[in-house]
Design an enzyme around this catalytic site. Sequence first.
Site, short mmCIF file in Angstrom:
data_model
loop_
_atom_site.label_atom_id
_atom_site.label_comp_id
_atom_site.label_asym_id
_atom_site.label_seq_id
_atom_site.Cartn_x
_atom_site.Cartn_y
_atom_site.Cartn_z
N TYR A 1 28.16 29.77 51.29
CA TYR A 1 29.07 30.46 50.36
C TYR A 1 30.04 29.48 49.73
O TYR A 1 30.20 29.44 48.50
CB TYR A 1 29.83 31.55 51.11
N TRP B 1 41.31 35.14 51.30
CA TRP B 1 41.44 36.30 52.20
C TRP B 1 41.77 37.57 51.42
O TRP B 1 42.75 38.27 51.71
CB TRP B 1 42.51 36.02 53.25
N LYS C 1 30.27 28.39 45.71
CA LYS C 1 31.46 28.59 44.89
C LYS C 1 31.96 27.27 44.31
O LYS C 1 32.41 27.22 43.15
CB LYS C 1 32.56 29.26 45.72
N ASP D 1 39.24 29.54 48.82
CA ASP D 1 39.69 28.55 49.79
C ASP D 1 38.53 27.94 50.57
O ASP D 1 38.66 26.86 51.16
CB ASP D 1 40.67 29.20 50.78
N GLY E 1 34.48 46.14 41.89
CA GLY E 1 34.91 45.45 43.09
C GLY E 1 36.41 45.46 43.27
O GLY E 1 37.16 46.01 42.45
N GLN E 2 36.86 44.81 44.34
CA GLN E 2 38.28 44.83 44.68
C GLN E 2 39.16 44.30 43.56
O GLN E 2 40.11 44.96 43.12
CB GLN E 2 38.52 43.99 45.94
N VAL E 3 38.87 43.09 43.08
CA VAL E 3 39.69 42.48 42.04
C VAL E 3 39.34 43.06 40.68
O VAL E 3 40.22 43.34 39.86
CB VAL E 3 39.52 40.95 42.05
N ALA F 1 31.06 38.03 42.37
CA ALA F 1 30.57 36.91 43.18
C ALA F 1 29.71 37.45 44.30
O ALA F 1 29.77 38.63 44.66
CB ALA F 1 31.73 36.10 43.76
#
Length: 296
Positions: A125, A150, A129, A102, A11-13, A60
Amino acid sequence: MSRIVITGSTGQVGWELRRALSTFGEVLAPGRNECNLADPAAAAAYLRRVKPDLVVNPAAYTAVDKAESEPELAHTVNALAPQALAETCADLDALLVHYSTDYVFDGSRDGVYREDDAPSPVSVYGSSKLAGEEAIRAVGGRHVILRTSWVYGLRGKNFLATMLKLAAERDRLRVVADQFGAPTWSRAIADATAQLLRSFPLTATPPAALLNLTASGSTSWHGFASAIVEEGAKRGLTRLVPVDGITTADYPTPASRPANSRLDNTRLAEAAGFVLADWRQSLNLCLDDIEAQKRA
């Protein structure tokens, strides 16, 4: 040598974490067939088998709108799985780094949200979380929870990729202008995580920590989209097209979103001695990387 497990490593992170944490020890990046958070017991069994010193969990269920129709799956991945990871880490005396959002806040207040402000999510969601955060804290093991916002990057589906694509295809864009937050580059999150871990050595016992971790500054989705189109066009990544601001009511979605997602990073600065760069600076660096890849 320390052993590190990174979930969601494609994934992105997660992808950025593989690079950022490579100097910390042996990095294990299991695929879903080995560590699928939709099966918390199997994920815990994987950890017991490999016995890590550190578990970093960017994985996630992030499909905010789809979660409204899949609440059980969202809860399993975002709440039950982090609980299982935390319990296993506690048994192994491993440190757990977990990422939250957030969206645990309803966005109704003015100003910025601090870590100790009362959460009040307005979506499945966000609720899932928050339940993950609460489960980790209830276990009581060594952990650091990082709330970000974001998130965008070079991989997968995200707002940056969507805006570049739409601006290349359409003559005009319409983007929500009454929701505010801090666009945060996945690479900045990974690098900040590495910097934090240098403050929390793997062999030490840091206090349980909850920290906001977002880019400095803030904007609206409209402001973010406008910057993407403007800077992307300069690099030949898309076309320069008008971006019109609209209201949330003009763009109804299955899930409600907080109007104000701005998080206060003061605790991060005090605990670790740094803050992330301004969101515009990070966006430009990310776009530079995309341009370089296209030229390669």
